[in-house]
Design a protein around this motif. Sequence first.
Motif, PDB file in Angstrom:
ATOM      1  N   ARG A  20      26.197  43.089  25.284  1.00  0.00           N
ATOM      2  CA  ARG A  20      26.230  41.994  25.084  1.00  0.00           C
ATOM      3  C   ARG A  20      28.315  42.344  25.329  1.00  0.00           C
ATOM      4  O   ARG A  20      28.964  43.479  25.116  1.00  0.00           O
ATOM      5  N   ILE A  21      28.662  41.318  25.317  1.00  0.00           N
ATOM      6  CA  ILE A  21      30.178  41.720  26.156  1.00  0.00           C
ATOM      7  C   ILE A  21      31.156  39.936  25.120  1.00  0.00           C
ATOM      8  O   ILE A  21      30.681  39.523  24.995  1.00  0.00           O
ATOM      9  N   HIS A  22      32.301  40.667  25.356  1.00  0.00           N
ATOM     10  CA  HIS A  22      33.107  39.554  24.959  1.00  0.00           C
ATOM     11  C   HIS A  22      34.055  38.349  25.974  1.00  0.00           C
ATOM     12  O   HIS A  22      33.752  38.243  27.567  1.00  0.00           O
ATOM     13  N   ARG A  29      31.630  37.748  21.427  1.00  0.00           N
ATOM     14  CA  ARG A  29      30.677  38.538  21.861  1.00  0.00           C
ATOM     15  C   ARG A  29      29.632  37.889  21.831  1.00  0.00           C
ATOM     16  O   ARG A  29      29.126  37.203  20.911  1.00  0.00           O
ATOM     17  N   VAL A 275      34.860  36.990  31.748  1.00  0.00           N
ATOM     18  CA  VAL A 275      34.988  38.343  30.740  1.00  0.00           C
ATOM     19  C   VAL A 275      36.470  39.276  31.809  1.00  0.00           C
ATOM     20  O   VAL A 275      37.016  38.641  33.223  1.00  0.00           O
ATOM     21  N   ARG A 320      38.534  46.231  27.952  1.00  0.00           N
ATOM     22  CA  ARG A 320      39.645  44.859  28.040  1.00  0.00           C
ATOM     23  C   ARG A 320      40.944  45.543  26.725  1.00  0.00           C
ATOM     24  O   ARG A 320      41.762  44.658  26.999  1.00  0.00           O
ATOM     25  N   ASP A 365      27.096  47.959  24.612  1.00  0.00           N
ATOM     26  CA  ASP A 365      28.084  47.117  23.445  1.00  0.00           C
ATOM     27  C   ASP A 365      29.758  46.981  24.356  1.00  0.00           C
ATOM     28  O   ASP A 365      30.265  47.624  23.898  1.00  0.00           O
ATOM     29  N   ASP A 366      29.236  46.074  24.697  1.00  0.00           N
ATOM     30  CA  ASP A 366      31.034  45.269  24.762  1.00  0.00           C
ATOM     31  C   ASP A 366      31.618  46.409  25.686  1.00  0.00           C
ATOM     32  O   ASP A 366      32.661  46.681  26.188  1.00  0.00           O
ATOM     33  N   ASP A 368      31.647  49.689  26.099  1.00  0.00           N
ATOM     34  CA  ASP A 368      31.949  50.856  25.654  1.00  0.00           C
ATOM     35  C   ASP A 368      32.483  52.350  26.246  1.00  0.00           C
ATOM     36  O   ASP A 368      31.260  53.152  26.180  1.00  0.00           O
TER      37      ASP A 368
END
Length: 409
Positions: A20-22, A29, A275, A320, A365-366, A368
């Motif tokens: 899951r990515i921005h 997301r 991204v 990010r 989770d993006d 992290d």
Amino acid sequence: MHAWPASEVPALPGKGRDLRIHDTATGGRITLDPGPVARIYVCGITPYDATHMGHAATYNAFDLVQRVWLDTKRQVHYVQNVTDVDDPLLERAVRDGQDWTELAERETALFREDMTALRMLPPKHYIGAVEAIPGIVPLVERLRDAGAAYELDGDVYFSVETDPHFGGVSNLDAEAMRLLSAERGGDPERPGKKNPLDPMLWMAAREGEPSWDGASLGPGRPGWHIECVAIALDHLGMGFDVQGGGSDLAFPHHEMGASHAQVLTGEYPFAQAYVHAGMVALDGEKMSKSRGNLVFVSKLRHDGVDPAAIRLALLSHHYRSDWEWTDQVLADAVERLGRWRAAVSRPDGLPAEALVEEVREALADDLDAPAALAAVDRWAERQNAEGGTDEGAPGLVSRTVDALLGVAL
């Protein structure tokens, strides 16, 4: 052009999670669901000064993307370019009294060494702009012949108004685009352009500068954006999974590249997700070659800093985020590396199956990475204080940190 050698990625028990990515284009997301082969294109260096920590942070982010995908048992088709002819490179060569090709080759070789030391997984295709020129020229000709490009004093420009989706990557207004275009290699003030934002596709030969046969375009060299489009379309095709780079590439580079490709193919979108990694600062200013406030990976390595510590310093910040490089950031990473290595050096330890899943979930989770590091910190702290009886635990932790974070313990 060849890339660098790949470090082995250990196989872990079980299976990783979908990423899951921005996505810059949607501002939110999204869950990426590639097929059996995940496709990613990451914009490479202009090799006139390599590799500073801003570069390293960007490539670290997309190395994590690859590692998450590999952990889901997918293959990864990764493509990266090298802008081995461009104004900044030519200007640096003139300033230093060097041949521009020798400068590009030297800095590209240094970049490869740094990527190898940092255990960044190499691209399947590593393509220089110069070697891509035979594929770029026909694309420019197609755009011109379709009415999506026009000539101005021998140069060829793309008309942004021919793409109905133009602006959908960066989501900036026209004035913000104009300001960034002027700041990031564009020429919005040039008289005669149909739209100030129109980017150059082909630069007619200038005296004293290198040029190549452009067929019906005449001698010259390619613009920046069409270079990446030609390479991506050739090796990945439309609709690949991730277009990646630093946040300063969202506009104009990724915006223009998407429009080029979408007009060329009549398909949308160029990439499923855009991204972007944050910027790294030094002494309160973004690291940049123009400012000269750079911390080089090669200099740290030559000073005896363990590349694993450099990587941990990068991982301690969310990809990010904009952050500042300091001596303390590196000192904290060196200390963390020491704690982790002490923890896995024991013959047995605390069970680690739950830790594997924590690291997987954090990265899915993006990306992290700070949360992943905190999970390993908690295991290492207990392991160093209490120990355990699971003979396989230290090895499992080592393999997890290597496979998912790219850090060799």
